[in-house]
Design a protein around this motif. Sequence first.
Motif, PDB file in Angstrom:
ATOM      1  N   LEU A 154      29.512   7.842  56.728  1.00  0.00           N
ATOM      2  CA  LEU A 154      30.531   8.831  56.369  1.00  0.00           C
ATOM      3  C   LEU A 154      31.955   8.322  56.588  1.00  0.00           C
ATOM      4  N   THR A 155      32.112   7.207  57.281  1.00  0.00           N
ATOM      5  CA  THR A 155      33.458   6.642  57.442  1.00  0.00           C
ATOM      6  C   THR A 155      34.050   6.247  56.095  1.00  0.00           C
ATOM      7  N   GLY A 156      33.186   5.972  55.127  1.00  0.00           N
ATOM      8  CA  GLY A 156      33.664   5.643  53.787  1.00  0.00           C
ATOM      9  C   GLY A 156      34.382   6.806  53.133  1.00  0.00           C
ATOM     10  N   ILE A 157      33.943   8.017  53.417  1.00  0.00           N
ATOM     11  CA  ILE A 157      34.607   9.199  52.859  1.00  0.00           C
ATOM     12  C   ILE A 157      36.012   9.321  53.431  1.00  0.00           C
ATOM     13  N   GLY A 158      36.142   9.143  54.727  1.00  0.00           N
ATOM     14  CA  GLY A 158      37.456   9.213  55.360  1.00  0.00           C
ATOM     15  C   GLY A 158      38.401   8.138  54.839  1.00  0.00           C
ATOM     16  N   ALA A 159      37.879   6.943  54.642  1.00  0.00           N
ATOM     17  CA  ALA A 159      38.710   5.862  54.112  1.00  0.00           C
ATOM     18  C   ALA A 159      39.156   6.164  52.691  1.00  0.00           C
ATOM     19  N   GLY A 160      38.275   6.697  51.873  1.00  0.00           N
ATOM     20  CA  GLY A 160      38.634   7.043  50.500  1.00  0.00           C
ATOM     21  C   GLY A 160      39.708   8.118  50.434  1.00  0.00           C
ATOM     22  N   ILE A 161      39.571   9.131  51.268  1.00  0.00           N
ATOM     23  CA  ILE A 161      40.578  10.196  51.312  1.00  0.00           C
ATOM     24  C   ILE A 161      41.909   9.643  51.801  1.00  0.00           C
ATOM     25  N   GLY A 162      41.870   8.829  52.839  1.00  0.00           N
ATOM     26  CA  GLY A 162      43.095   8.247  53.382  1.00  0.00           C
ATOM     27  C   GLY A 162      43.820   7.356  52.384  1.00  0.00           C
ATOM     28  N   ILE A 163      43.072   6.535  51.665  1.00  0.00           N
ATOM     29  CA  ILE A 163      43.685   5.652  50.671  1.00  0.00           C
ATOM     30  C   ILE A 163      44.265   6.484  49.528  1.00  0.00           C
ATOM     31  N   GLY A 164      43.580   7.541  49.139  1.00  0.00           N
ATOM     32  CA  GLY A 164      44.095   8.407  48.079  1.00  0.00           C
ATOM     33  C   GLY A 164      45.401   9.090  48.462  1.00  0.00           C
ATOM     34  N   ALA A 211      49.153   8.418  46.797  1.00  0.00           N
ATOM     35  CA  ALA A 211      49.976   9.515  46.266  1.00  0.00           C
ATOM     36  C   ALA A 211      51.373   9.494  46.869  1.00  0.00           C
ATOM     37  N   HIS A 212      51.457   9.292  48.158  1.00  0.00           N
ATOM     38  CA  HIS A 212      52.769   9.259  48.814  1.00  0.00           C
ATOM     39  C   HIS A 212      53.572   8.015  48.409  1.00  0.00           C
ATOM     40  N   ALA A 213      52.878   6.901  48.205  1.00  0.00           N
ATOM     41  CA  ALA A 213      53.578   5.701  47.753  1.00  0.00           C
ATOM     42  C   ALA A 213      54.142   5.903  46.350  1.00  0.00           C
ATOM     43  N   ASN A 214      53.384   6.572  45.486  1.00  0.00           N
ATOM     44  CA  ASN A 214      53.893   6.860  44.140  1.00  0.00           C
ATOM     45  C   ASN A 214      55.115   7.766  44.198  1.00  0.00           C
ATOM     46  N   ASP A 215      55.073   8.748  45.068  1.00  0.00           N
ATOM     47  CA  ASP A 215      56.241   9.625  45.242  1.00  0.00           C
ATOM     48  C   ASP A 215      57.457   8.833  45.728  1.00  0.00           C
ATOM     49  N   ALA A 216      57.225   7.934  46.687  1.00  0.00           N
ATOM     50  CA  ALA A 216      58.326   7.153  47.242  1.00  0.00           C
ATOM     51  C   ALA A 216      58.916   6.214  46.190  1.00  0.00           C
ATOM     52  N   ILE A 217      58.068   5.606  45.373  1.00  0.00           N
ATOM     53  CA  ILE A 217      58.557   4.715  44.319  1.00  0.00           C
ATOM     54  C   ILE A 217      59.323   5.511  43.268  1.00  0.00           C
ATOM     55  N   ALA A 218      58.872   6.737  42.985  1.00  0.00           N
ATOM     56  CA  ALA A 218      59.584   7.570  42.011  1.00  0.00           C
ATOM     57  C   ALA A 218      60.981   7.936  42.523  1.00  0.00           C
ATOM     58  N   ARG A 219      61.101   8.099  43.837  1.00  0.00           N
ATOM     59  CA  ARG A 219      62.405   8.444  44.403  1.00  0.00           C
ATOM     60  C   ARG A 219      63.328   7.244  44.529  1.00  0.00           C
ATOM     61  N   GLN A 220      62.752   6.088  44.894  1.00  0.00           N
ATOM     62  CA  GLN A 220      63.550   4.871  45.103  1.00  0.00           C
ATOM     63  C   GLN A 220      62.879   3.690  44.407  1.00  0.00           C
ATOM     64  N   PRO A 221      63.070   3.550  43.109  1.00  0.00           N
ATOM     65  CA  PRO A 221      62.406   2.462  42.384  1.00  0.00           C
ATOM     66  C   PRO A 221      62.812   1.066  42.867  1.00  0.00           C
ATOM     67  N   GLU A 222      64.004   0.934  43.437  1.00  0.00           N
ATOM     68  CA  GLU A 222      64.449  -0.384  43.902  1.00  0.00           C
ATOM     69  C   GLU A 222      63.671  -0.858  45.123  1.00  0.00           C
ATOM     70  N   ALA A 223      63.002   0.031  45.812  1.00  0.00           N
ATOM     71  CA  ALA A 223      62.228  -0.335  47.001  1.00  0.00           C
ATOM     72  C   ALA A 223      60.739  -0.463  46.697  1.00  0.00           C
ATOM     73  N   SER A 224      60.377  -0.579  45.435  1.00  0.00           N
ATOM     74  CA  SER A 224      58.959  -0.567  45.070  1.00  0.00           C
ATOM     75  C   SER A 224      58.182  -1.748  45.652  1.00  0.00           C
ATOM     76  N   GLY A 225      58.808  -2.910  45.749  1.00  0.00           N
ATOM     77  CA  GLY A 225      58.107  -4.069  46.311  1.00  0.00           C
ATOM     78  C   GLY A 225      57.719  -3.863  47.765  1.00  0.00           C
ATOM     79  N   LYS A 226      58.638  -3.345  48.545  1.00  0.00           N
ATOM     80  CA  LYS A 226      58.370  -3.108  49.974  1.00  0.00           C
ATOM     81  C   LYS A 226      57.336  -1.990  50.151  1.00  0.00           C
ATOM     82  N   ILE A 227      57.445  -0.946  49.338  1.00  0.00           N
ATOM     83  CA  ILE A 227      56.505   0.175  49.424  1.00  0.00           C
ATOM     84  C   ILE A 227      55.098  -0.280  49.043  1.00  0.00           C
TER      85      ILE A 227
END
Length: 72
Positions: free
Chosen positions: A13-23, A27-43
Amino acid sequence: MDIGIIAAGIAVLTGIGAGIGIGIATAHANDAIARQPEASGKITSTLLLGAAMAEGTAIFGFITALIIVFVG
């Protein structure tokens, strides 16, 4: 029923937790890149490092399950 099989199921069941965490992280990384596209490499590099860590826990859980089933 053997208790080892139940323990192996719980370890997998640890696989379920990892899948949820990665998802959620993606999602948060996509939001951050949408807000600051110049920081996409670091994100992106931070996201990949976090995803690798989360996937590592899933692999440890799977290996633990295999050990429980075949050795225990």
